[in-house]
Design a protein around this motif. Sequence first.
Motif, short mmCIF file in Angstrom:
data_model
loop_
_atom_site.label_atom_id
_atom_site.label_comp_id
_atom_site.label_asym_id
_atom_site.label_seq_id
_atom_site.Cartn_x
_atom_site.Cartn_y
_atom_site.Cartn_z
N LYS A 17 0.82 -1.21 0.00
CA LYS A 17 0.00 0.00 0.00
C LYS A 17 0.86 1.26 0.00
CE LYS A 17 -4.14 -1.91 2.23
NZ LYS A 17 -5.07 -1.80 3.39
N LYS A 18 1.81 1.32 0.92
CA LYS A 18 2.71 2.47 0.95
C LYS A 18 4.10 1.99 1.36
CE LYS A 18 2.97 7.34 2.26
NZ LYS A 18 2.35 8.45 3.01
N PRO A 19 4.83 1.40 0.39
CA PRO A 19 6.18 0.91 0.70
C PRO A 19 7.10 2.06 1.05
CG PRO A 19 5.78 0.84 -1.66
CD PRO A 19 4.47 1.20 -1.02
N TYR A 20 8.01 1.80 1.99
CA TYR A 20 8.87 2.89 2.46
C TYR A 20 10.35 2.52 2.38
CZ TYR A 20 9.90 7.18 4.96
OH TYR A 20 10.35 8.42 5.28
N GLY A 21 10.77 1.56 3.19
CA GLY A 21 12.18 1.17 3.19
C GLY A 21 12.39 -0.12 2.41
N ILE A 22 13.56 -0.27 1.81
CA ILE A 22 13.86 -1.48 1.04
C ILE A 22 15.32 -1.86 1.25
CG2 ILE A 22 14.39 -0.11 -1.03
CD1 ILE A 22 13.36 -2.47 -2.71
N VAL A 23 15.57 -3.16 1.37
CA VAL A 23 16.93 -3.68 1.44
C VAL A 23 16.96 -4.98 0.66
CG1 VAL A 23 16.59 -4.98 3.60
CG2 VAL A 23 18.87 -4.20 2.98
N VAL A 24 18.07 -5.22 -0.03
CA VAL A 24 18.17 -6.35 -0.94
C VAL A 24 19.45 -7.12 -0.63
CG1 VAL A 24 18.28 -7.06 -3.37
CG2 VAL A 24 17.01 -5.00 -2.73
N ASN A 25 19.36 -8.45 -0.58
CA ASN A 25 20.57 -9.27 -0.58
C ASN A 25 20.54 -10.16 -1.82
OD1 ASN A 25 18.85 -11.40 0.04
ND2 ASN A 25 19.57 -11.65 2.14
N LYS A 26 21.38 -11.18 -1.87
CA LYS A 26 21.49 -11.96 -3.09
C LYS A 26 20.23 -12.77 -3.40
CE LYS A 26 24.90 -14.83 -5.51
NZ LYS A 26 25.19 -13.84 -6.54
N GLU A 27 19.42 -13.06 -2.36
CA GLU A 27 18.28 -13.94 -2.56
C GLU A 27 16.92 -13.26 -2.37
OE1 GLU A 27 19.59 -18.25 -1.14
OE2 GLU A 27 20.02 -16.75 0.38
N TYR A 28 16.86 -12.25 -1.50
CA TYR A 28 15.56 -11.71 -1.11
C TYR A 28 15.52 -10.19 -1.19
CZ TYR A 28 15.42 -16.39 0.94
OH TYR A 28 15.49 -17.74 1.13
N ILE A 29 14.28 -9.68 -1.28
CA ILE A 29 14.01 -8.24 -1.17
C ILE A 29 13.10 -8.05 0.04
CG2 ILE A 29 13.02 -6.22 -2.30
CD1 ILE A 29 13.50 -7.64 -4.99
N PHE A 30 13.50 -7.20 0.97
CA PHE A 30 12.69 -6.90 2.15
C PHE A 30 12.19 -5.46 2.04
CE2 PHE A 30 15.66 -10.19 3.44
CZ PHE A 30 14.85 -11.08 4.12
N ILE A 31 10.89 -5.26 2.30
CA ILE A 31 10.27 -3.95 2.15
C ILE A 31 9.39 -3.67 3.37
CG2 ILE A 31 8.68 -2.53 0.78
CD1 ILE A 31 9.53 -4.14 -1.67
N THR A 32 9.52 -2.46 3.93
CA THR A 32 8.58 -2.03 4.98
C THR A 32 7.43 -1.28 4.33
OG1 THR A 32 9.90 -0.02 5.34
CG2 THR A 32 10.32 -1.89 6.80
N ASP A 33 6.24 -1.47 4.88
CA ASP A 33 5.04 -0.78 4.39
C ASP A 33 4.39 -0.08 5.57
OD1 ASP A 33 2.22 -0.31 3.64
OD2 ASP A 33 2.75 -1.40 1.82
N ILE A 34 4.28 1.26 5.50
CA ILE A 34 3.83 2.02 6.67
C ILE A 34 2.31 2.04 6.81
CG2 ILE A 34 5.90 3.43 6.75
CD1 ILE A 34 4.39 5.67 5.40
N LEU A 35 1.56 1.64 5.77
CA LEU A 35 0.11 1.51 5.93
C LEU A 35 -0.27 0.11 6.40
CD1 LEU A 35 -1.50 3.57 3.01
CD2 LEU A 35 -1.11 4.21 5.39
N HIS A 36 0.43 -0.89 5.90
CA HIS A 36 0.21 -2.26 6.38
C HIS A 36 0.82 -2.47 7.77
CE1 HIS A 36 -1.76 -4.33 3.14
NE2 HIS A 36 -0.85 -3.99 2.24
N ASN A 37 1.76 -1.58 8.16
CA ASN A 37 2.52 -1.79 9.40
C ASN A 37 3.16 -3.18 9.40
OD1 ASN A 37 2.09 0.73 10.71
ND2 ASN A 37 -0.01 0.09 11.16
N SER A 38 3.80 -3.51 8.29
CA SER A 38 4.35 -4.85 8.12
C SER A 38 5.69 -4.80 7.40
CB SER A 38 3.39 -5.74 7.31
OG SER A 38 2.22 -6.02 8.03
N LEU A 39 6.40 -5.91 7.52
CA LEU A 39 7.64 -6.14 6.79
C LEU A 39 7.37 -7.25 5.79
CD1 LEU A 39 10.74 -5.91 6.35
CD2 LEU A 39 11.02 -7.50 8.27
#
Length: 537
Positions: A17-39
Amino acid sequence: MSFEGEFLTNFGQDILKKPYGIVVNKEYIFITDILHNSLFKFCKNKLYLLKRTDNSDSKEEELKLPRGLCIDTNGDVFVANRDKHRVSIFSTLLQFKSNLGTKQLYYPHDVKLTQDCVVVLDWSPRCVHLFSRNGDYLSSCISQGDKPNCLLSYPQFFCFDLSGNIIISDTNNHCIKIFTQSGEFIHSIGCKGKKKEELSYPYGPKPREFTEIERYSFQFNLLKTILQLEKTFEDLAQFSKQNCIIICDRGTMDASVYCDEGMWDKMMKEFNTDCVAMRDARYNLIIHLVTAADGASHFYLKAKENNPVRTESADEAIQLDNLLKKAWVGHPYVEVIDNSTDFDGKIRRVKEAICARIGIDVGDRLHIESKKRKFLIQSQIPDEEFPTFQDFDVRHDYLDSPDKNSQIRIRKRGQNGKYAYTCTVRRFVKGEIAEMRRQITSKEYDILVRQRSVDNAPIFKVRRCFMWANQYYQLDVYKEPCTAAGKGIIILETYTTEKGKLDLPKFLTVLSEVTGESRYSMYTLSKLNSQASTPDS
């Protein structure tokens, strides 16, 4: 985006809904979403959702307006949990682990890791806090202070330059500010405005890095250089009148660590080759010397002090080292040399590995104690339980041998339709086994396979190669068609100097050790007459 800057695809538009932070390694992409309040966790290669954190009833692990995030060498994800006033830590499986800063942080907005510290940018009172990796509060390295240059107004994100200085986007002051890690102001960049040299509400600073095109060009030419150097020494060896061993300081697969999958695939096409040829058929033995940062960090840090080109922290060096190890997973002969001995011992173990691989008897000079051990496994387990692995289709055929005291077998091993071929001759002399193995071409294989023994069935198996706890393993799953003796057999193999009980992968159910048991040798399992027996192979 492609290497040429063309748009490729979107992902997550039906989930986020509203992605904010993102970090990437060789296998995965992690994203924080401030409307979902989730990772959220996405598969990097196929861009599909793997998992997300739940809005848990547990107040301890709840996220509220999560902002910046980072990932450590173990795969743990650190999230600036802004409106919960803490940094929350999750495993790579998104299982909650712990919180830090619950008594010191107000509105944490971004988080980064150094070798020893967790560094947190706090939106209010607009300062940078340091915590130990265990979560203990250390200090505030940048605070408001009395100097105008130190004043921050709604800082958003930060990063480190190659010297370890802290670069902060000072959003409402319309500039980028740079501080030492002790908090001393160095200088600022930019001012409010729309001109080229001016800034308007800057968000995320980032040091200059290669573009995708530059990175591809560099790795392409580096790989080209490696191949040419190896060819030069191979040509010299061909003309030499002495037996030669070529030892390469860097291998072709090392370049893959600095490329994403699409970039590496493109490179393989340009070189008109594939991973099987680059990794398996090109080298007889892979020796990985574990970085001193992992197990002998004091030596690494000392060397780093005297080498300004080495910019990686110990944690970054370990992370890169692990990626290099993974790049060679799949090669049939990998030796990992850790830091359990001093450097002289490390070099001695390298010599042991080389001598053992080429069959040189060195007597007691190097004390080669590494032996192959085999374990019978109960059943196959889901892929997601494994660490990074490579699967190979393998076929073994035993050939007719004029000498009853010898065995000859050929092997076809590969993946995605690309294969490497070997021929192995085993001789039994006075109760001892002498083995000689050489790589052969596909044409040689096609000729030899016509000479297979009528008393032995071909062996088909899937070989899974992986590393666990710095130990290299091969899991052989026998496939049909096969003899009755081979049906359902799963064998785990590893080479080790340990003679007692081994600390084997926890996710496998081991029925028993079968090292030396002739009924589990490949020769016996291939024999159409089930009464046949031979030394372990």
